[in-house]
Write a protein that holds these residues in place. Structure first.
Motif, PDB file in Angstrom:
ATOM      1  N   PHE A   1      -5.192 -38.730 -38.620  1.00 37.77           N
ATOM      2  CA  PHE A   1      -5.004 -37.956 -37.393  1.00 37.77           C
ATOM      3  C   PHE A   1      -5.942 -38.472 -36.304  1.00 37.77           C
ATOM      4  O   PHE A   1      -6.923 -39.165 -36.586  1.00 37.77           O
ATOM      5  CB  PHE A   1      -5.260 -36.463 -37.627  1.00 37.77           C
ATOM      6  CG  PHE A   1      -6.669 -36.163 -38.062  1.00 37.77           C
ATOM      7  CD1 PHE A   1      -7.681 -35.926 -37.136  1.00 37.77           C
ATOM      8  CD2 PHE A   1      -6.995 -36.125 -39.409  1.00 37.77           C
ATOM      9  CE1 PHE A   1      -8.978 -35.668 -37.541  1.00 37.77           C
ATOM     10  CE2 PHE A   1      -8.290 -35.875 -39.832  1.00 37.77           C
ATOM     11  CZ  PHE A   1      -9.278 -35.639 -38.894  1.00 37.77           C
ATOM     12  N   LYS A   2      -5.624 -38.128 -35.062  1.00 35.42           N
ATOM     13  CA  LYS A   2      -6.493 -38.386 -33.916  1.00 35.42           C
ATOM     14  C   LYS A   2      -6.464 -37.157 -33.016  1.00 35.42           C
ATOM     15  O   LYS A   2      -5.432 -36.488 -32.903  1.00 35.42           O
ATOM     16  CB  LYS A   2      -6.024 -39.605 -33.119  1.00 35.42           C
ATOM     17  CG  LYS A   2      -6.166 -40.935 -33.829  1.00 35.42           C
ATOM     18  CD  LYS A   2      -5.701 -42.078 -32.923  1.00 35.42           C
ATOM     19  CE  LYS A   2      -5.827 -43.425 -33.628  1.00 35.42           C
ATOM     20  NZ  LYS A   2      -5.375 -44.544 -32.756  1.00 35.42           N
ATOM     21  N   VAL A   3      -7.600 -36.867 -32.374  1.00 38.20           N
ATOM     22  CA  VAL A   3      -7.671 -35.757 -31.417  1.00 38.20           C
ATOM     23  C   VAL A   3      -8.327 -36.281 -30.141  1.00 38.20           C
ATOM     24  O   VAL A   3      -9.431 -36.821 -30.185  1.00 38.20           O
ATOM     25  CB  VAL A   3      -8.481 -34.568 -31.964  1.00 38.20           C
ATOM     26  CG1 VAL A   3      -8.298 -33.357 -31.037  1.00 38.20           C
ATOM     27  CG2 VAL A   3      -8.063 -34.217 -33.380  1.00 38.20           C
ATOM     28  N   GLU A   4      -7.649 -36.101 -29.030  1.00 38.76           N
ATOM     29  CA  GLU A   4      -8.167 -36.570 -27.750  1.00 38.76           C
ATOM     30  C   GLU A   4      -9.091 -35.529 -27.126  1.00 38.76           C
ATOM     31  O   GLU A   4      -8.990 -34.334 -27.416  1.00 38.76           O
ATOM     32  CB  GLU A   4      -7.018 -36.885 -26.796  1.00 38.76           C
ATOM     33  CG  GLU A   4      -6.147 -38.041 -27.252  1.00 38.76           C
ATOM     34  CD  GLU A   4      -5.031 -38.338 -26.273  1.00 38.76           C
ATOM     35  OE1 GLU A   4      -4.855 -37.561 -25.307  1.00 38.76           O
ATOM     36  OE2 GLU A   4      -4.332 -39.353 -26.458  1.00 38.76           O
TER      37      GLU A   4
ATOM     38  N   ASP B   1      -2.298 -28.024 -28.674  1.00 35.74           N
ATOM     39  CA  ASP B   1      -1.615 -29.124 -27.998  1.00 35.74           C
ATOM     40  C   ASP B   1      -0.824 -29.944 -29.010  1.00 35.74           C
ATOM     41  O   ASP B   1       0.281 -30.393 -28.729  1.00 35.74           O
ATOM     42  CB  ASP B   1      -2.637 -30.029 -27.293  1.00 35.74           C
ATOM     43  CG  ASP B   1      -3.365 -29.310 -26.173  1.00 35.74           C
ATOM     44  OD1 ASP B   1      -2.713 -28.929 -25.186  1.00 35.74           O
ATOM     45  OD2 ASP B   1      -4.588 -29.102 -26.285  1.00 35.74           O
ATOM     46  N   ASP B   2      -1.421 -30.132 -30.185  1.00 40.82           N
ATOM     47  CA  ASP B   2      -0.767 -30.865 -31.266  1.00 40.82           C
ATOM     48  C   ASP B   2      -0.883 -30.051 -32.553  1.00 40.82           C
ATOM     49  O   ASP B   2      -1.822 -29.271 -32.720  1.00 40.82           O
ATOM     50  CB  ASP B   2      -1.411 -32.237 -31.463  1.00 40.82           C
ATOM     51  CG  ASP B   2      -1.244 -33.125 -30.240  1.00 40.82           C
ATOM     52  OD1 ASP B   2      -0.110 -33.532 -29.953  1.00 40.82           O
ATOM     53  OD2 ASP B   2      -2.253 -33.393 -29.564  1.00 40.82           O
TER      54      ASP B   2
ATOM     55  N   HIS C   1       3.444 -34.057 -38.144  1.00 45.34           N
ATOM     56  CA  HIS C   1       2.381 -34.155 -37.155  1.00 45.34           C
ATOM     57  C   HIS C   1       3.018 -34.545 -35.831  1.00 45.34           C
ATOM     58  O   HIS C   1       3.714 -35.550 -35.732  1.00 45.34           O
ATOM     59  CB  HIS C   1       1.358 -35.221 -37.580  1.00 45.34           C
ATOM     60  CG  HIS C   1       0.118 -35.238 -36.754  1.00 45.34           C
ATOM     61  ND1 HIS C   1      -0.914 -36.111 -36.967  1.00 45.34           N
ATOM     62  CD2 HIS C   1      -0.256 -34.478 -35.695  1.00 45.34           C
ATOM     63  CE1 HIS C   1      -1.888 -35.896 -36.101  1.00 45.34           C
ATOM     64  NE2 HIS C   1      -1.497 -34.905 -35.313  1.00 45.34           N
ATOM     65  N   GLY C   2       2.790 -33.729 -34.811  1.00 39.01           N
ATOM     66  CA  GLY C   2       3.348 -34.025 -33.505  1.00 39.01           C
ATOM     67  C   GLY C   2       2.860 -33.038 -32.468  1.00 39.01           C
ATOM     68  O   GLY C   2       1.991 -32.210 -32.741  1.00 39.01           O
TER      69      GLY C   2
ATOM     70  N   GLU D   1       7.252 -30.318 -29.956  1.00 36.63           N
ATOM     71  CA  GLU D   1       8.104 -31.047 -30.896  1.00 36.63           C
ATOM     72  C   GLU D   1       8.191 -30.330 -32.238  1.00 36.63           C
ATOM     73  O   GLU D   1       9.281 -30.161 -32.789  1.00 36.63           O
ATOM     74  CB  GLU D   1       7.554 -32.461 -31.103  1.00 36.63           C
ATOM     75  CG  GLU D   1       7.675 -33.376 -29.898  1.00 36.63           C
ATOM     76  CD  GLU D   1       6.936 -34.686 -30.103  1.00 36.63           C
ATOM     77  OE1 GLU D   1       7.171 -35.610 -29.303  1.00 36.63           O
ATOM     78  OE2 GLU D   1       6.119 -34.780 -31.049  1.00 36.63           O
ATOM     79  N   VAL D   2       7.041 -29.924 -32.748  1.00 38.05           N
ATOM     80  CA  VAL D   2       7.012 -29.325 -34.082  1.00 38.05           C
ATOM     81  C   VAL D   2       7.714 -27.971 -34.092  1.00 38.05           C
ATOM     82  O   VAL D   2       8.467 -27.653 -35.021  1.00 38.05           O
ATOM     83  CB  VAL D   2       5.561 -29.193 -34.583  1.00 38.05           C
ATOM     84  CG1 VAL D   2       5.508 -28.414 -35.895  1.00 38.05           C
ATOM     85  CG2 VAL D   2       4.941 -30.578 -34.779  1.00 38.05           C
TER      86      VAL D   2
END
Length: 282
Positions: A36-39, A223-224, A236-237, A241-242
């Motif tokens: 995963f990544k988190v901005e 947000d995600d 994961h999206g 979307e999810v």
């Protein structure tokens, strides 16, 4: 593109379980290669049933437990807590808010001491400045300096969770890990705490990892979204979307089994906030 504050690469967590009366042991894999990544300034919600591995992942992100394998990066720096505890510089970047506001505060400590303790342990800030910072943080979370010398039992559950959030912010972290932070609160109090978290995120540019089983809450704060089942990230999206088009059967099953909670107050508040952020970005 926003900077990536947090990244997990193939994170694995194994637990060794005793074989009981007949002796021996076995290995249980709680996380099975999570990516995963988190901005910066964003909220990643981690969703799943009890036992799915979401709280295990939260403890790794919060630098409480070391993963059995994989990599965790904060601000692009690899974190290794398998051999030694992270230093104060890394520790100050990540803080955690736990689920139970009744059990996360020392009942024998006054609130002022609870808030100042992170500064005492991790900094050399003078006593007068520690108190000034603690009083200012009480105001930030909707309390006041007059609460400085009171004990935890003198506060409601929602107020205690505000104090826990204030304590987590005392070291000016860039990332907060929130493990079911409103699940023990009444619905009206949930809305207040979620609105507070939204305001603090805007003010301090915070990044959140929000662990929850409550999809109604997740829908309006994330947000995600990452959905975990049996230690695997099955979906994961983006939130939209999810929620609008879940791809994995487990995600659809999870949504179908979750009652929709009336969170119109949360919806309106966070919708206004997101609209204002979008207008500012444009």
């Amino acid at each position: 593109m926003s900077a990536v504050v947090l990244e997990g690469r193939k994170l694995v967590q194994d637990y060794h379980v005793s074989g009981g009366f007949f002796g021996g042991s076995k290995t249980v894999r709680a996380l099975k290669g999570i990516d995963f990544k988190v901005e910066k300034g964003k909220t990643l919600a981690i969703v799943g049933e009890s036992g799915s591995g979401k709280s295990t992942l939260a403890r790794i992100i919060a630098l409480i437990d070391a993963p059995s394998g994989g990599e965790l990066l904060i601000d692009g720096q690899r974190v290794d807590i398998s051999k030694s505890r992270p230093g104060p510089a890394m520790r100050s970047k990540v803080q955690m808010v736990f689920q139970n506001p009744y059990g996360s505060l020392n009942p024998r400590q006054k609130i002022g001491n609870v808030l100042m303790e992170p500064l005492v342990i991790n900094t050399d800030v003078p006593a007068e400045e520690r108190r000034a910072r603690a009083e200012a943080m009480l105001v930030k979370v909707g309390l006041g300096p007059e609460h400085f010398n009171r004990y935890p039992h003198m506060f409601s559950g929602g107020q205690r969770q505000r104090i826990a959030i204030a304590r987590a912010l005392m070291l000016n972290p860039s990332l907060l890990v929130l493990d079911e932070p409103v699940s023990a609160l009444d619905l009206s109090v949930q809305a207040q705490v979620l609105n507070l978290l939204a305001d603090l995120q805007d003010e301090f540019g915070l990044t959140y990892v929000f662990v929850s089983h409550d999809l109604s809450v997740v829908r309006y704060i994330a947000d995600d979204v990452m959905v975990i089942s049996e230690g695997v990230a099955v979906e994961h999206g983006s939130r939209d979307e999810v929620f609008s088009d879940p791809k994995h059967p487990y995600t659809r099953q999870l949504f179908a089994a979750t009652p929709i909670t009336d969170v119109e107050a949360i919806r309106a508040r966070l919708a206004r906030r997101k609209a204002a952020k979008a207008a500012k970005a444009a």
